[in-house]
Design an enzyme around this catalytic site. Sequence first.
Site, PDB file in Angstrom:
ATOM      1  N   SER A  51       5.856 -34.810 -96.393  1.00 36.61           N
ATOM      2  CA  SER A  51       4.972 -33.693 -96.751  1.00 36.61           C
ATOM      3  C   SER A  51       3.581 -33.952 -96.183  1.00 36.61           C
ATOM      4  O   SER A  51       2.883 -34.878 -96.607  1.00 36.61           O
ATOM      5  CB  SER A  51       4.908 -33.561 -98.277  1.00 36.61           C
ATOM      6  OG  SER A  51       3.896 -32.654 -98.623  1.00 36.61           O
TER       7      SER A  51
ATOM      8  N   HIS B 145       7.722 -31.093 -94.090  1.00 31.97           N
ATOM      9  CA  HIS B 145       7.452 -30.236 -95.247  1.00 31.97           C
ATOM     10  C   HIS B 145       5.971 -29.828 -95.250  1.00 31.97           C
ATOM     11  O   HIS B 145       5.084 -30.683 -95.144  1.00 31.97           O
ATOM     12  CB  HIS B 145       7.793 -31.024 -96.517  1.00 31.97           C
ATOM     13  CG  HIS B 145       7.693 -30.260 -97.789  1.00 31.97           C
ATOM     14  ND1 HIS B 145       8.740 -29.514 -98.309  1.00 31.97           N
ATOM     15  CD2 HIS B 145       6.685 -30.138 -98.684  1.00 31.97           C
ATOM     16  CE1 HIS B 145       8.364 -28.976 -99.460  1.00 31.97           C
ATOM     17  NE2 HIS B 145       7.111 -29.331 -99.713  1.00 31.97           N
TER      18      HIS B 145
ATOM     19  N   ASP C 176       3.098 -27.688 -97.350  1.00 33.36           N
ATOM     20  CA  ASP C 176       2.770 -27.102 -98.651  1.00 33.36           C
ATOM     21  C   ASP C 176       1.655 -26.073 -98.519  1.00 33.36           C
ATOM     22  O   ASP C 176       0.532 -26.420 -98.151  1.00 33.36           O
ATOM     23  CB  ASP C 176       2.288 -28.202 -99.605  1.00 33.36           C
ATOM     24  CG  ASP C 176       3.422 -29.096-100.054  1.00 33.36           C
ATOM     25  OD1 ASP C 176       4.414 -28.559-100.575  1.00 33.36           O
ATOM     26  OD2 ASP C 176       3.320 -30.321 -99.858  1.00 33.36           O
TER      27      ASP C 176
ATOM     28  N   MET D 125      -0.719 -23.532-100.510  1.00 36.54           N
ATOM     29  CA  MET D 125      -1.235 -23.280-101.864  1.00 36.54           C
ATOM     30  C   MET D 125      -2.386 -22.281-101.783  1.00 36.54           C
ATOM     31  O   MET D 125      -3.205 -22.364-100.869  1.00 36.54           O
ATOM     32  CB  MET D 125      -1.766 -24.582-102.469  1.00 36.54           C
ATOM     33  CG  MET D 125      -0.747 -25.703-102.493  1.00 36.54           C
ATOM     34  SD  MET D 125      -1.474 -27.173-103.218  1.00 36.54           S
ATOM     35  CE  MET D 125      -0.119 -28.327-103.031  1.00 36.54           C
TER      36      MET D 125
ATOM     37  N   HIS E 216       6.844 -24.622 -97.870  1.00 36.47           N
ATOM     38  CA  HIS E 216       6.932 -24.464 -99.327  1.00 36.47           C
ATOM     39  C   HIS E 216       5.753 -23.610 -99.777  1.00 36.47           C
ATOM     40  O   HIS E 216       4.614 -24.083 -99.785  1.00 36.47           O
ATOM     41  CB  HIS E 216       6.897 -25.883 -99.945  1.00 36.47           C
ATOM     42  CG  HIS E 216       6.905 -25.919-101.438  1.00 36.47           C
ATOM     43  ND1 HIS E 216       6.668 -27.082-102.136  1.00 36.47           N
ATOM     44  CD2 HIS E 216       7.139 -24.957-102.371  1.00 36.47           C
ATOM     45  CE1 HIS E 216       6.754 -26.841-103.442  1.00 36.47           C
ATOM     46  NE2 HIS E 216       7.018 -25.560-103.608  1.00 36.47           N
TER      47      HIS E 216
ATOM     48  N   MET F 157       3.569 -22.055-102.340  1.00 41.70           N
ATOM     49  CA  MET F 157       3.128 -22.059-103.747  1.00 41.70           C
ATOM     50  C   MET F 157       2.044 -20.999-103.856  1.00 41.70           C
ATOM     51  O   MET F 157       0.858 -21.298-104.070  1.00 41.70           O
ATOM     52  CB  MET F 157       2.599 -23.454-104.117  1.00 41.70           C
ATOM     53  CG  MET F 157       3.723 -24.452-104.341  1.00 41.70           C
ATOM     54  SD  MET F 157       3.143 -26.144-104.321  1.00 41.70           S
ATOM     55  CE  MET F 157       3.206 -26.454-102.564  1.00 41.70           C
TER      56      MET F 157
ATOM     57  N   MET G 226      11.221 -28.942-108.435  1.00 47.43           N
ATOM     58  CA  MET G 226       9.932 -29.648-108.504  1.00 47.43           C
ATOM     59  C   MET G 226      10.057 -30.786-109.514  1.00 47.43           C
ATOM     60  O   MET G 226      10.474 -30.571-110.657  1.00 47.43           O
ATOM     61  CB  MET G 226       8.808 -28.716-108.956  1.00 47.43           C
ATOM     62  CG  MET G 226       8.363 -27.660-107.956  1.00 47.43           C
ATOM     63  SD  MET G 226       7.752 -28.273-106.379  1.00 47.43           S
ATOM     64  CE  MET G 226       6.471 -29.417-106.839  1.00 47.43           C
TER      65      MET G 226
ATOM     66  N   ASP H  65      10.916 -32.662-104.945  1.00 54.24           N
ATOM     67  CA  ASP H  65       9.557 -32.671-104.403  1.00 54.24           C
ATOM     68  C   ASP H  65       8.579 -33.093-105.491  1.00 54.24           C
ATOM     69  O   ASP H  65       8.432 -32.408-106.505  1.00 54.24           O
ATOM     70  CB  ASP H  65       9.231 -31.257-103.900  1.00 54.24           C
ATOM     71  CG  ASP H  65       7.885 -31.158-103.211  1.00 54.24           C
ATOM     72  OD1 ASP H  65       7.214 -32.193-103.031  1.00 54.24           O
ATOM     73  OD2 ASP H  65       7.510 -30.025-102.837  1.00 54.24           O
TER      74      ASP H  65
HETATM   75  C1  DX5 Z   1       3.167 -30.707-104.678  1.00 56.91           C
HETATM   76  C2  DX5 Z   1       3.782 -30.470-103.330  1.00 56.91           C
HETATM   77  C3  DX5 Z   1       4.414 -31.676-102.750  1.00 56.91           C
HETATM   78  C4  DX5 Z   1       3.474 -32.817-102.491  1.00 56.91           C
HETATM   79  C5  DX5 Z   1       4.230 -34.052-102.891  1.00 56.91           C
HETATM   80  O1  DX5 Z   1       2.837 -29.507-105.280  1.00 56.91           O
HETATM   81  O2  DX5 Z   1       4.773 -29.466-103.388  1.00 56.91           O
HETATM   82  O3  DX5 Z   1       5.161 -31.382-101.562  1.00 56.91           O
HETATM   83  O4  DX5 Z   1       3.053 -32.958-101.166  1.00 56.91           O
HETATM   84  O5  DX5 Z   1       3.368 -35.104-102.849  1.00 56.91           O
HETATM   85  P1  DX5 Z   1       3.738 -36.548-103.380  1.00 56.91           P
HETATM   86  O6  DX5 Z   1       4.933 -37.010-102.596  1.00 56.91           O
HETATM   87  O7  DX5 Z   1       2.509 -37.319-103.109  1.00 56.91           O
HETATM   88  O8  DX5 Z   1       4.059 -36.407-104.842  1.00 56.91           O
HETATM   89 ZN    ZN Z   2       6.069 -29.201-101.548  1.00 58.96          ZN
END
Ligand code: DX5
Ligand code: ZN
Length: 219
Positions: free
Chosen positions: A9, A32, A34, A36, A65, A67, A136, A174
């Site tokens: 990620s 991956h 993310d 947000m 992903h 969010m 999650m 994740d």
């Molecule tokens: C959190 C993200 C993850 C994040 C995981 O909301 O969806 O993908 O990058 O990070 P680690 O592996 O540090 O928990």
């Molecule tokens: Zn993620």
Amino acid sequence: MPPVKVAPSVLAADFTHLGDEVRAVSEADQIHIDVMDGRFVPNISMGPMIVSAIKRVTDLPLDVHLMIVEPEDHIDAFAGAGAEMITVHQEASPDLHHTLKAIRDLGVKAGVAIKPETSPLVLADMLHMLDIILVMTVDPGFGGQPFMKETLSKIQRVRQMVSASNREIDVSVDGGIDAETAPWALEAGANVFVAGSSIFGAEGGPTQGLQVLKSALEK
Ligand code: DX5
Ligand code: ZN
């Protein structure tokens, strides 16, 4: 069991050297990303511009992903930027069937993510439209949080649903995934392991961090 895949990620990568960081994990199975929005989750991260920048430095599939609220409004942009997989949150998608169809109509694999408190039963009627279920294992929004052990029984239930459906659906985990927690999630039935801090924050660097996680999953 479907093949085990590791998805670094980039949320945890050094953004001043993003290209080098992505190249350092070329032995991964997918990248991956993310997204947000400061609404579905408190944090704001990155958008389609970063996805297309990453696309230019890797041949690995990009696993986006989302969010974000109203994810249906942004699917075209992420598909156009080079996403091979787009995962939306069940909690943020009032018309999930419609959103999944829109993703698949673009030739992109479709995933649904569920937060730790969401029951997997909400997905029972849409397995035929799904390529990925992302469980999650922390509250979404931030990297570096500890793995929530109470999600293990949910991973098991998701794997049972997927096996009973006879469909090839990836069960992804994740949040807080490292060499200690990944084998627990594997045992529970996960086959895709998303990891940020344990790879990009590894003392020996991301290439080694990835290798350590892969070895833990091979044991
Ligand atoms: C959190 C993200 C993850 C994040 C995981 O909301 O969806 O993908 O990058 O990070 P680690 O592996 O540090 O928990
Ligand atoms: Zn993620």
